[in-house]
Motif scaffolding. Structure first.
Motif, PDB file in Angstrom:
ATOM      1  N   MET A   1       0.719  -1.247  -0.120  1.00 38.18           N
ATOM      2  CA  MET A   1      -0.071   0.244   0.038  1.00 38.18           C
ATOM      3  C   MET A   1       0.891   1.292   0.173  1.00 38.18           C
ATOM      4  O   MET A   1       1.619   1.254   0.700  1.00 38.18           O
ATOM      5  N   ARG A   2       0.369   2.211  -0.863  1.00 34.83           N
ATOM      6  CA  ARG A   2       1.060   3.676  -0.865  1.00 34.83           C
ATOM      7  C   ARG A   2       0.083   4.533  -0.509  1.00 34.83           C
ATOM      8  O   ARG A   2      -1.135   4.690  -0.900  1.00 34.83           O
ATOM      9  N   LEU A   3       0.470   5.726   0.143  1.00 33.96           N
ATOM     10  CA  LEU A   3      -0.061   6.794   0.563  1.00 33.96           C
ATOM     11  C   LEU A   3       0.840   8.143   0.310  1.00 33.96           C
ATOM     12  O   LEU A   3       2.067   8.020   0.448  1.00 33.96           O
ATOM     13  N   ILE A   4       0.023   9.191   0.287  1.00 30.86           N
ATOM     14  CA  ILE A   4       0.873  10.646   0.523  1.00 30.86           C
ATOM     15  C   ILE A   4       0.327  11.271   1.808  1.00 30.86           C
ATOM     16  O   ILE A   4      -0.729  11.220   2.229  1.00 30.86           O
ATOM     17  N   HIS A   5       1.673  11.902   2.550  1.00 31.36           N
ATOM     18  CA  HIS A   5       1.184  12.398   3.734  1.00 31.36           C
ATOM     19  C   HIS A   5       1.641  13.952   3.463  1.00 31.36           C
ATOM     20  O   HIS A   5       2.756  14.004   3.083  1.00 31.36           O
ATOM     21  N   THR A   6       0.657  14.974   3.819  1.00 33.59           N
ATOM     22  CA  THR A   6       1.008  16.353   3.577  1.00 33.59           C
ATOM     23  C   THR A   6       0.206  16.860   4.693  1.00 33.59           C
ATOM     24  O   THR A   6      -0.577  16.222   5.540  1.00 33.59           O
ATOM     25  N   GLY A 124     -10.615  -2.790   4.322  1.00 36.00           N
ATOM     26  CA  GLY A 124     -10.188  -2.713   5.553  1.00 36.00           C
ATOM     27  C   GLY A 124      -8.875  -3.324   6.095  1.00 36.00           C
ATOM     28  O   GLY A 124      -8.419  -3.537   6.927  1.00 36.00           O
ATOM     29  N   THR A 125      -7.897  -2.960   4.866  1.00 34.41           N
ATOM     30  CA  THR A 125      -6.466  -3.476   4.959  1.00 34.41           C
ATOM     31  C   THR A 125      -5.920  -2.487   6.068  1.00 34.41           C
ATOM     32  O   THR A 125      -5.021  -2.698   6.935  1.00 34.41           O
ATOM     33  N   ALA A 126      -6.321  -1.120   5.939  1.00 37.43           N
ATOM     34  CA  ALA A 126      -5.511  -0.269   6.789  1.00 37.43           C
ATOM     35  C   ALA A 126      -6.710   0.632   7.301  1.00 37.43           C
ATOM     36  O   ALA A 126      -7.872   0.917   6.729  1.00 37.43           O
ATOM     37  N   TRP A 127      -6.318   1.081   8.616  1.00 38.28           N
ATOM     38  CA  TRP A 127      -7.495   2.140   9.578  1.00 38.28           C
ATOM     39  C   TRP A 127      -6.808   3.425   9.939  1.00 38.28           C
ATOM     40  O   TRP A 127      -5.458   3.254  10.262  1.00 38.28           O
ATOM     41  N   ILE A 128      -7.386   4.448   9.573  1.00 37.39           N
ATOM     42  CA  ILE A 128      -6.903   5.632   9.989  1.00 37.39           C
ATOM     43  C   ILE A 128      -7.398   5.723  11.725  1.00 37.39           C
ATOM     44  O   ILE A 128      -8.698   5.563  11.917  1.00 37.39           O
ATOM     45  N   ILE A 129      -6.617   6.229  12.550  1.00 38.58           N
ATOM     46  CA  ILE A 129      -6.938   6.863  13.815  1.00 38.58           C
ATOM     47  C   ILE A 129      -6.614   8.216  13.870  1.00 38.58           C
ATOM     48  O   ILE A 129      -5.522   8.630  14.153  1.00 38.58           O
ATOM     49  N   GLU A 153      -7.938  -6.969  13.711  1.00 33.45           N
ATOM     50  CA  GLU A 153      -6.714  -7.827  14.106  1.00 33.45           C
ATOM     51  C   GLU A 153      -5.928  -7.770  12.710  1.00 33.45           C
ATOM     52  O   GLU A 153      -6.611  -8.122  11.528  1.00 33.45           O
ATOM     53  N   GLY A 154      -4.557  -7.613  12.464  1.00 33.63           N
ATOM     54  CA  GLY A 154      -3.802  -7.438  11.321  1.00 33.63           C
ATOM     55  C   GLY A 154      -3.942  -6.433  10.627  1.00 33.63           C
ATOM     56  O   GLY A 154      -3.260  -6.359   9.419  1.00 33.63           O
ATOM     57  N   ALA A 155      -4.671  -5.320  10.888  1.00 31.21           N
ATOM     58  CA  ALA A 155      -4.805  -4.124  10.118  1.00 31.21           C
ATOM     59  C   ALA A 155      -3.690  -3.273  10.249  1.00 31.21           C
ATOM     60  O   ALA A 155      -3.114  -3.225  11.320  1.00 31.21           O
ATOM     61  N   ILE A 156      -3.291  -2.575   9.154  1.00 31.32           N
ATOM     62  CA  ILE A 156      -2.517  -1.518   9.214  1.00 31.32           C
ATOM     63  C   ILE A 156      -3.024  -0.227   9.928  1.00 31.32           C
ATOM     64  O   ILE A 156      -4.038   0.217   9.828  1.00 31.32           O
ATOM     65  N   ARG A 157      -2.273   0.080  11.046  1.00 30.48           N
ATOM     66  CA  ARG A 157      -2.544   1.283  12.157  1.00 30.48           C
ATOM     67  C   ARG A 157      -2.135   2.697  11.701  1.00 30.48           C
ATOM     68  O   ARG A 157      -0.909   2.599  11.723  1.00 30.48           O
ATOM     69  N   GLY A 234       2.883  -4.019   5.458  1.00 31.77           N
ATOM     70  CA  GLY A 234       2.167  -4.849   6.371  1.00 31.77           C
ATOM     71  C   GLY A 234       2.255  -3.998   7.548  1.00 31.77           C
ATOM     72  O   GLY A 234       2.852  -2.986   7.859  1.00 31.77           O
ATOM     73  N   PRO A 235       1.222  -4.355   8.688  1.00 28.82           N
ATOM     74  CA  PRO A 235       1.248  -3.600   9.827  1.00 28.82           C
ATOM     75  C   PRO A 235       2.572  -3.571  10.558  1.00 28.82           C
ATOM     76  O   PRO A 235       2.815  -2.563  11.368  1.00 28.82           O
TER      77      PRO A 235
END
Length: 377
Positions: A1-6, A124-129, A153-157, A234-235
């Motif tokens: 997974m790839r994302l942009i942080h700004t 649901g691979t990744a979750w935003i907190i 369980e097993g999700a990217i946090r 991965g997480p």
């Protein structure tokens, strides 16, 4: 997974040192940076963009300012934009975030106003907190709830927050302070932070992205004008973070002590070298001191104040060279007479006068010198 942080777009920011024309350009470029972030996400195959607070520069923007970044993000319907409030655009009752929700947002924009985890992707691979701010100054750690935030369980946090880590520096504020080891405590794969305007690595899982468009002279060399590409395998895998330039303008704070033509030549070359291809991208705050002869002062005003000041987007000069007229300079007024006496008096005042008085005398002597040359011609 790839994302942009700004983060820290600060749309609507007012640059109080700039005239209306430059202010308009600087404000517009902050909007254009959103498009560059979107195109970066597409070109790098990113799944989402995390915006870690301060989307706006103040809590009560005008309607047009409120809508402008939304319309830029709308142009990328294939990308999901995740936003939280920061200290400049904190979430208050009936504030800008409630106005945005009433206005209606495109499906590709998610605003996280609470602290409940939310899925980043449909699988649901990744979750935003999220840990957005409900006040400009929050006492305590706004990310403290991340430790117990439930995710599958097993999700990217993914933590998304705005504030200063506790030992970020001597000037770290007492409010909005985030534990430097929050990523470890909360079992985060990555913690995306906003507030600091330069791209900064805190640890392998914790980064500040900085503002995408530099907004001050002191940040010229401190990593502003960038966005982060974050790759997550991965997480528990360590994130791979790549810093990408997305800003247009280059800001610099410079100093020069001028004592002759060689110094003027060097200053001219140094400032033009900041961006030889497009000097209109450059904003410089220049502190000038020293002393020049009349002819050298004229060269300084023509080459630095005039030509270079027209080439750069902005040249803000603090101070000015003093005047140290030579005998040759004064001989241009003749060996004697009223004009020579006035020139001698102005030269003395320019050399000995303090502050504004010396500057006025230098300007008057320079004008008198120009009139004398025109009369001789």
């Amino acid at each position: 997974m790839r994302l942009i942080h700004t983060s820290d777009w600060q749309i609507g920011k007012v640059f109080r040192f700039a005239d209306d024309d430059i202010l308009s350009v600087l404000q517009q470029e902050r909007l254009e940076a959103i498009g560059r972030i979107g195109r970066l996400a597409r070109s790098e195959g990113a799944d989402a963009i995390l915006v870690a607070g301060d989307v706006y520069d103040y809590a009560r923007p005008a309607e047009r300012t409120l809508r402008q970044p939304v319309e830029r993000m709308r142009q990328f319907p294939d990308l999901r934009w995740h936003l939280i409030p920061g200290n400049h655009d904190f979430h208050e009752p009936d504030g800008l975030w409630d106005r945005l929700l009433r206005m209606g947002l495109p499906d590709n924009i998610s605003v996280h106003l609470g602290h409940d985890p939310a899925p980043l992707d449909a699988a649901g691979t990744a979750w935003i907190i999220p840990a957005g701010l409900g006040h400009r100054h929050v006492i305590g750690d706004p990310t403290a709830r991340m430790d117990a935030a439930p995710t599958p369980e097993g999700a990217i946090r993914l933590g998304l927050a705005h504030g200063s880590v506790r030992d970020f520096g001597d000037g770290a504020p007492d409010h909005n302070r985030i534990a430097i080891d929050r990523a470890r405590q909360a079992g985060l794969t990555y913690l995306a932070l906003g507030d600091w305007h330069g791209a900064v690595r805190i640890d392998s899982r914790t980064w500040y992205s900085g503002t995408p468009e530099i907004d001050g002279f002191d940040l010229g060399g401190a990593g502003g004008g960038q966005a982060l590409l974050v790759t997550l395998d991965g997480p528990r895998a360590e994130p791979a973070v790549a810093v990408h330039d997305v800003g247009r303008f280059r800001w610099a704070r410079e100093q020069a002590v001028l004592t002759g033509l060689a110094d003027i030549d060097a200053l001219d070359g140094r400032l033009r070298a900041i961006d030889r291809d497009d000097p209109s991208r450059v904003l410089v705050r220049l502190a000038v001191s020293g002393a020049l002869r009349l002819s050298e002062l004229e060269a300084y005003q023509a080459r630095i104040v005039g030509a270079l000041g027209s080439a750069l987007r902005l040249l803000r000069i603090d101070g000015m060279p003093g005047l140290a007229p030579s005998p040759d300079d004064l001989d241009a007024f003749g060996p004697a007479g009223a004009v020579r006496a006035a020139a001698d008096a102005l030269a003395h005042q320019a050399r000995e006068g303090a502050g504004e008085a010396g500057e006025i005398a230098a300007a008057a002597l320079q004008r008198l010198h120009l009139l004398a040359r025109e009369g001789a011609a």
